[in-house]
Design a protein around this motif. Structure first.
Motif, mmCIF file in Angstrom:
data_model
loop_
_atom_site.group_PDB
_atom_site.id
_atom_site.type_symbol
_atom_site.label_atom_id
_atom_site.label_comp_id
_atom_site.label_asym_id
_atom_site.label_seq_id
_atom_site.Cartn_x
_atom_site.Cartn_y
_atom_site.Cartn_z
ATOM 1 N N LEU A 47 0.930 -1.094 -0.356
ATOM 2 C CA LEU A 47 0.250 0.242 -0.185
ATOM 3 C C LEU A 47 0.933 1.507 -0.120
ATOM 4 N N THR A 48 0.409 1.984 -0.685
ATOM 5 C CA THR A 48 1.105 3.832 -0.893
ATOM 6 C C THR A 48 0.493 4.565 0.231
ATOM 7 N N VAL A 49 1.022 6.122 -0.300
ATOM 8 C CA VAL A 49 0.307 7.221 0.554
ATOM 9 C C VAL A 49 -0.842 6.960 -0.052
ATOM 10 N N ALA A 50 -0.622 7.125 -1.035
ATOM 11 C CA ALA A 50 -2.160 6.920 -2.273
ATOM 12 C C ALA A 50 -2.881 6.230 -2.452
ATOM 13 N N ASP A 51 -2.816 5.135 -1.097
ATOM 14 C CA ASP A 51 -4.131 4.107 -0.909
ATOM 15 C C ASP A 51 -4.313 4.820 -0.103
ATOM 16 N N LEU A 82 0.553 15.067 3.085
ATOM 17 C CA LEU A 82 1.621 15.577 2.624
ATOM 18 C C LEU A 82 2.969 15.330 2.399
ATOM 19 N N GLU A 83 3.072 14.290 2.245
ATOM 20 C CA GLU A 83 3.701 13.027 2.279
ATOM 21 C C GLU A 83 3.841 12.493 0.758
ATOM 22 N N ASP A 84 4.804 12.447 0.836
ATOM 23 C CA ASP A 84 5.366 12.183 -1.127
ATOM 24 C C ASP A 84 3.691 10.432 -2.032
ATOM 25 N N THR A 85 3.249 10.617 -2.623
ATOM 26 C CA THR A 85 2.473 9.869 -2.947
ATOM 27 C C THR A 85 3.084 8.005 -2.866
ATOM 28 N N ASN A 86 3.320 8.641 -3.809
ATOM 29 C CA ASN A 86 4.519 6.746 -3.779
ATOM 30 C C ASN A 86 5.061 6.146 -2.705
ATOM 31 N N ALA A 87 5.072 7.020 -1.283
ATOM 32 C CA ALA A 87 5.707 5.958 -0.870
ATOM 33 C C ALA A 87 5.044 4.829 0.410
ATOM 34 N N ILE A 88 5.826 3.628 0.396
ATOM 35 C CA ILE A 88 5.196 2.649 0.700
ATOM 36 C C ILE A 88 4.730 2.905 2.174
ATOM 37 N N VAL A 89 3.262 2.623 2.472
ATOM 38 C CA VAL A 89 2.850 2.799 4.126
ATOM 39 C C VAL A 89 3.114 1.309 4.931
#
Length: 191
Positions: free
Chosen positions: A151-155, A165-172
């Motif tokens: 899951l990424t921030v975008a999800d 405010l985080e990178d949307t591609n960062a893995i959660v």
């Protein structure tokens, strides 16, 4: 929370206040000069446990009510349960709160019951939202993940009015089967 104006400034005076069970702090905001304040240690801990750094509340200072949020607390180096200083940010209806809120993995147990391992890379995310929004956490639904999925921030299911405010591609969080340790045969013994 009832605040008192702090007239005596400096490290020695602040240390003396702390010995009396009083924590020094600062109240600041738009269109106002910062005010040195102090509050009873027990009162600050009680309010911090309820509001953290993400929710607004009213304080009383010198007969006036101000709407604020806790911008930051500083803790004792040796005993991190003890507060040594705090910053309160006065807000209006037009202001926004910038803070970090925890990411809660939903349905994690369901994934782990399948023998998969869930690894959470982001425990919290930086967010911005209107002051009267009370976002305390952001949920990450794990139910659709499979081996090798992430899951990424975008999800994330971000509440209305909240900006992450985080990178949307960062893995959660990610999911995988546990790696098994297999001993490598000694070449000399195999011959």
């Amino acid at each position: 929370m009832e605040l008192m104006i702090r007239n005596s400034l400096g490290n020695i005076k602040a240390k003396a206040l702390r010995k009396k069970g009083i924590v020094p702090g600062v109240l600041y905001g738009k269109n106002m000069e910062p005010i040195s304040v102090a509050v009873d240690k027990k009162e600050l801990k009680r309010v911090y446990q309820q509001k953290k750094e993400s929710e607004v509340f009213d304080i009383n200072l010198d007969g006036q009510t101000h709407t604020v949020y806790i911008h930051e607390v500083q803790r004792d180096v040796i005993d991190d349960k003890e507060f040594t200083h705090f910053d309160l940010h006065k807000v209006t209806n037009e202001d926004f709160i910038h803070t970090h809120v925890p990411v809660v993995l939903v349905n994690k147990d369901e994934i782990e019951s399948q023998g998969l391992v869930v690894q959470q890379q982001l425990l919290d995310v930086e967010v911005k939202y209107p002051v009267y929004n009370t976002t305390k956490q952001i949920n990450a639904d794990m139910s659709q993940l499979y081996n090798g999925g992430s899951l990424t921030v975008a999800d994330l299911a971000v509440p209305q009015g909240v900006s992450v405010l985080e990178d949307t591609n960062a893995i959660v969080a990610s999911v995988s089967y546990p790696k098994m340790y297999e001993p490598v045969e000694d070449i000399d013994e195999a011959e």
